[in-house]
Design a protein around this motif. Structure first.
Motif, mmCIF file in Angstrom:
data_model
loop_
_atom_site.group_PDB
_atom_site.id
_atom_site.type_symbol
_atom_site.label_atom_id
_atom_site.label_comp_id
_atom_site.label_asym_id
_atom_site.label_seq_id
_atom_site.Cartn_x
_atom_site.Cartn_y
_atom_site.Cartn_z
ATOM 1 N N GLY A 1 18.414 5.365 -4.383
ATOM 2 C CA GLY A 1 18.205 3.931 -4.614
ATOM 3 C C GLY A 1 16.826 3.522 -4.135
ATOM 4 O O GLY A 1 16.309 4.032 -3.134
ATOM 5 N N PHE A 2 16.183 2.589 -4.844
ATOM 6 C CA PHE A 2 14.805 2.214 -4.494
ATOM 7 C C PHE A 2 14.592 0.703 -4.744
ATOM 8 O O PHE A 2 15.303 0.063 -5.524
ATOM 9 N N THR A 3 13.589 0.162 -4.062
ATOM 10 C CA THR A 3 13.141 -1.225 -4.270
ATOM 11 C C THR A 3 11.630 -1.209 -4.426
ATOM 12 O O THR A 3 10.918 -0.604 -3.610
ATOM 13 N N LEU A 4 11.144 -1.890 -5.479
ATOM 14 C CA LEU A 4 9.717 -1.926 -5.782
ATOM 15 C C LEU A 4 9.148 -3.316 -5.478
ATOM 16 O O LEU A 4 9.800 -4.343 -5.705
ATOM 17 N N SER A 5 7.912 -3.348 -4.977
ATOM 18 C CA SER A 5 7.146 -4.601 -4.833
ATOM 19 C C SER A 5 6.165 -4.687 -5.995
ATOM 20 O O SER A 5 5.407 -3.725 -6.250
ATOM 21 N N ILE A 6 6.174 -5.837 -6.684
ATOM 22 C CA ILE A 6 5.379 -6.007 -7.909
ATOM 23 C C ILE A 6 4.498 -7.239 -7.737
ATOM 24 O O ILE A 6 4.973 -8.315 -7.322
ATOM 25 N N ASP A 7 3.187 -7.100 -8.034
ATOM 26 C CA ASP A 7 2.279 -8.236 -7.880
ATOM 27 C C ASP A 7 2.303 -9.129 -9.116
ATOM 28 O O ASP A 7 3.064 -8.895 -10.071
ATOM 29 N N ALA A 8 1.472 -10.198 -9.108
ATOM 30 C CA ALA A 8 1.487 -11.190 -10.187
ATOM 31 C C ALA A 8 0.966 -10.634 -11.503
ATOM 32 O O ALA A 8 1.169 -11.251 -12.555
ATOM 33 N N SER A 9 0.320 -9.457 -11.489
ATOM 34 C CA SER A 9 -0.146 -8.846 -12.736
ATOM 35 C C SER A 9 0.864 -7.877 -13.318
ATOM 36 O O SER A 9 0.653 -7.336 -14.404
ATOM 37 N N GLY A 10 1.992 -7.606 -12.602
ATOM 38 C CA GLY A 10 3.012 -6.700 -13.096
ATOM 39 C C GLY A 10 2.832 -5.274 -12.622
ATOM 40 O O GLY A 10 3.514 -4.376 -13.128
ATOM 41 N N LYS A 11 1.953 -5.036 -11.656
ATOM 42 C CA LYS A 11 1.705 -3.684 -11.160
ATOM 43 C C LYS A 11 2.556 -3.426 -9.923
ATOM 44 O O LYS A 11 2.726 -4.287 -9.078
ATOM 45 N N VAL A 12 3.121 -2.166 -9.826
ATOM 46 C CA VAL A 12 3.916 -1.775 -8.668
ATOM 47 C C VAL A 12 2.962 -1.511 -7.508
ATOM 48 O O VAL A 12 2.045 -0.683 -7.596
ATOM 49 N N THR A 13 3.166 -2.229 -6.412
ATOM 50 C CA THR A 13 2.301 -2.069 -5.242
ATOM 51 C C THR A 13 2.986 -1.321 -4.100
ATOM 52 O O THR A 13 2.300 -0.874 -3.171
ATOM 53 N N ASP A 14 4.316 -1.159 -4.132
ATOM 54 C CA ASP A 14 5.009 -0.453 -3.045
ATOM 55 C C ASP A 14 6.387 -0.017 -3.541
ATOM 56 O O ASP A 14 6.964 -0.660 -4.433
ATOM 57 N N CYS A 15 6.886 1.110 -2.962
ATOM 58 C CA CYS A 15 8.215 1.624 -3.291
ATOM 59 C C CYS A 15 8.879 2.078 -1.997
ATOM 60 O O CYS A 15 8.261 2.789 -1.193
ATOM 61 N N SER A 16 10.086 1.650 -1.827
ATOM 62 C CA SER A 16 10.842 2.064 -0.638
ATOM 63 C C SER A 16 12.210 2.578 -1.074
ATOM 64 O O SER A 16 12.822 2.032 -1.999
ATOM 65 N N ILE A 17 12.705 3.643 -0.432
ATOM 66 C CA ILE A 17 14.009 4.230 -0.739
ATOM 67 C C ILE A 17 15.079 3.473 0.048
ATOM 68 O O ILE A 17 15.020 3.387 1.288
ATOM 69 N N THR A 18 16.004 2.887 -0.648
ATOM 70 C CA THR A 18 17.114 2.158 -0.021
ATOM 71 C C THR A 18 18.384 3.009 0.063
ATOM 72 O O THR A 18 19.319 2.637 0.771
ATOM 73 N N ARG A 19 18.393 4.126 -0.652
ATOM 74 C CA ARG A 19 19.535 5.071 -0.608
ATOM 75 C C ARG A 19 18.977 6.466 -0.820
ATOM 76 O O ARG A 19 18.336 6.724 -1.850
#
Length: 229
Positions: free
Chosen positions: A165-183
């Motif tokens: 499982g993962f959660t992504l941080s996305i900026d105002a341009s639609g680009k992924v800036t960070d990924c963290s594993i939640t599972r």
């Protein structure tokens, strides 16, 4: 003596003859003048025109209504009369019959004011947003971010599998800036490969706020790592 008297006696016939000659000459002159008179010559094409003359009517004085106000004379260039100034209102506060010692809870003729149940303070209603906030959404299918071709042979030989499982941080341009594993899958190699591949391949439509402006957002999902058959 008889001869002399006879010779000097006037002859009546000669006298008549002498008088007749001037008279005859005058008659001839008169006749000549009468003959030489030129009669009026009528010129063809020109005829007299009779122009009727209309009778001149006497001007009639207009009837003036004594109750009607007099009309302004356009030739009168006098300045108009300035109206009298209106009296100023009395100075100082005006008593309108309201109790100003406490909060305003009503106006005459308008009933009670809805204060929203918060004491005597007037509460303005919160305006509803013009747009519904929108979360970040993937462009294309997330199933293409990681495929069986990304399964390395050593992982298969060692039997690495699991759900990440993962959660992504996305900026105002639609680009992924960070990924963290939640599972975690239980295998560090699969967890690290999950974020590395998604950060390089995923593209998003950015989130939008209540004004419709693009803002930063988040996206969560999971990947099932299964050994290909």
């Amino acid at each position: 003596m008889s001869y002399a008297n006879t010779a000097n006696r006037p002859n009546p016939a000669a006298a008549l003859g002498a008088l007749g000659i001037p008279a005859a000459v005058g008659a001839v002159l008169v006749l000549g003048l009468a003959v030489t008179v030129v009669p009026p010559v009528e010129i063809p094409g020109i005829k007299g025109v009779t122009v009727p003359i209309e009778p001149i009517e006497e001007p009639v004085e207009p009837v003036v209504d004594p109750t009607e106000p007099p009309k302004a004379d356009p030739t009168d260039f006098r300045a108009p009369e300035t109206p009298a100034p209106r009296p100023l209102p009395p100075s100082g506060p005006i008593d309108v019959g309201l109790d100003t010692s406490g909060p305003i809870t009503g106006l005459p003729g308008l009933g009670e004011i809805d204060t929203g149940g918060v004491g005597g303070d007037f509460v303005l209603p919160t305006p509803s947003p013009r747009y519904d906030p929108v979360a970040a959404a993937p462009r294309g299918s997330p199933g293409r971010w990681i495929t069986d071709r990304d399964y390395l042979t050593p992982w298969i030989n060692r039997g690495y599998s699991g759900v990440a499982g993962f959660t992504l941080s996305i900026d105002a341009s639609g680009k992924v800036t960070d990924c963290s594993i939640t599972r975690s899958t239980g295998h560090t190699a699969l967890d690290e490969a999950t974020c590395r591949l998604i950060e390089s391949r995923a593209r998003f439509n950015p989130a939008r706020d209540s004004n419709g402006a693009p803002v930063a957002g988040r996206y969560s999902n999971q990947v099932a790592w299964e050994i290909p058959q």
